[in-house]
Write an enzyme that holds these catalytic residues in place. Structure first.
Site, mmCIF file in Angstrom:
data_model
loop_
_atom_site.group_PDB
_atom_site.id
_atom_site.type_symbol
_atom_site.label_atom_id
_atom_site.label_comp_id
_atom_site.label_asym_id
_atom_site.label_seq_id
_atom_site.Cartn_x
_atom_site.Cartn_y
_atom_site.Cartn_z
ATOM 1 N N ASP A 183 88.830 66.147 47.872
ATOM 2 C CA ASP A 183 87.747 65.771 47.600
ATOM 3 C C ASP A 183 88.097 64.814 46.173
ATOM 4 O OD1 ASP A 183 85.436 64.817 47.334
ATOM 5 O OD2 ASP A 183 84.118 66.949 47.414
ATOM 6 N N LYS A 186 89.041 59.083 44.731
ATOM 7 C CA LYS A 186 89.511 58.437 46.067
ATOM 8 C C LYS A 186 90.700 58.248 46.361
ATOM 9 C CE LYS A 186 85.906 60.507 46.738
ATOM 10 N NZ LYS A 186 86.236 62.501 46.392
ATOM 11 N N ASP A 211 86.693 64.201 52.433
ATOM 12 C CA ASP A 211 85.750 63.830 52.425
ATOM 13 C C ASP A 211 85.350 62.576 51.673
ATOM 14 O OD1 ASP A 211 82.622 63.986 51.945
ATOM 15 O OD2 ASP A 211 82.682 65.938 50.916
ATOM 16 N N ASN A 212 84.297 61.931 51.752
ATOM 17 C CA ASN A 212 83.856 61.124 51.170
ATOM 18 C C ASN A 212 84.696 59.212 52.197
ATOM 19 O OD1 ASN A 212 82.714 62.222 48.944
ATOM 20 N ND2 ASN A 212 81.767 62.251 49.824
ATOM 21 N N GLU A 241 75.938 63.398 50.882
ATOM 22 C CA GLU A 241 75.265 65.156 50.466
ATOM 23 C C GLU A 241 73.481 64.724 49.246
ATOM 24 O OE1 GLU A 241 79.413 63.669 48.079
ATOM 25 O OE2 GLU A 241 78.575 64.182 50.253
#
Length: 259
Positions: A183, A186, A211-212, A241
């Site tokens: 996380d 990216k 995540d993401n 989120e």
């Protein structure tokens, strides 16, 4: 000069764009404009402000209370890109399913996900949590200790992932990673995953959760896991989120090794 008739013709288009993108405008306001204003007004970072709130609204030694205070802050006061409660429940389930003894976290930020993972680990398990920003790492350290986790459970490493991953075996004595949570930036997902693949620390059944991967997105990372043949994988679709209407997702990878 644009005629009034032409200008009026663009009004429906403008309204359509505003309606479709309204959730992104709200996110920009909460994540950027509010942050800049409060940084100037308080002289503290957003993460330090969150810590002050948690310190005064949570019960020391109670991880659930720490997470609940964080969730209130991030949903009602200022936006921080923690994994949050909805995707957090998916992470909780995967941790319980995997029951890992050695966990690598890439991107501790202010310690929310570290606490979330640590509270679900079996006895004797340990997290190696990486955070490259010293100021955020200082907040994460305080949050982790406030939740009641000591150095035996969580080791916080303040260095970039591309420097630490090659040293995990030689400097930290790791032989295998059971679970990896990504996380951080990216753009680092793919190179860090490839470093982990080459490190020999991933064994058959090792799980990586990222995540993401849909927003802001990690397209090169997703392309790699599709084509590499090294993983059984899926994307758990969710919303971003502490936001409404912005689609996101978490990638779950189970390492199968070279076939």
């Amino acid at each position: 000069m644009v005629s009034p008739a032409i200008a009026l013709a663009f009004i429906p288009l403008l309204l359509t764009v505003l309606i479709r993108c309204r959730f992104y405008f709200v996110l920009f306001y909460r994540a950027v404009l509010v942050r800049i204003w409060r940084d100037c007004m308080t002289g503290l970072s957003r993460e330090e402000r969150a810590y002050q709130y948690v310190l005064t609204h949570a019960t020391p030694g109670d991880p659930d209370s720490i997470l609940e205070a964080f969730d209130v802050w991030c949903s009602k006061v200022e936006f921080i890109s923690n994994i949050g409660p909805k995707k957090g429940k998916i992470l909780d389930r995967l941790i319980a399913q995997q029951s890992p003894l050695t966990v690598l976290e890439l991107g501790a930020h202010c310690g929310y996900s570290t606490v979330r993972i640590a509270r679900s680990l079996p006895l004797g398990a340990r997290i190696y949590s990486l955070e490259m920003d010293p100021r955020n790492a200082a907040v994460a350290e305080k949050i982790i200790r406030l939740a009641g986790f000591d150095d035996d459970t969580v080791e916080l490493i303040v260095n970039p992932s591309d420097e630490v991953i090659p040293q995990l075996r030689s400097e930290y004595g790791l032989e295998r990673l059971d679970f990896v949570f990504m996380d951080h930036w990216k753009k680092c997902y793919l190179p860090d995953l490839q470093m982990l693949e080459g490190s020999g620390l991933l064994g058959k059944g090792s799980m990586i959760v990222a995540d993401n991967v849909l927003f802001p997105g990690a397209p090169k990372f997703l392309r790699h896991i599709r084509k590499s043949g090294l993983y059984e994988w899926k994307v758990h679709r969710a919303t971003l989120e502490y936001s409404k209407g912005i689609r996101d997702g978490m990638a779950e990878l189970v390492y199968q090794g070279i076939k």
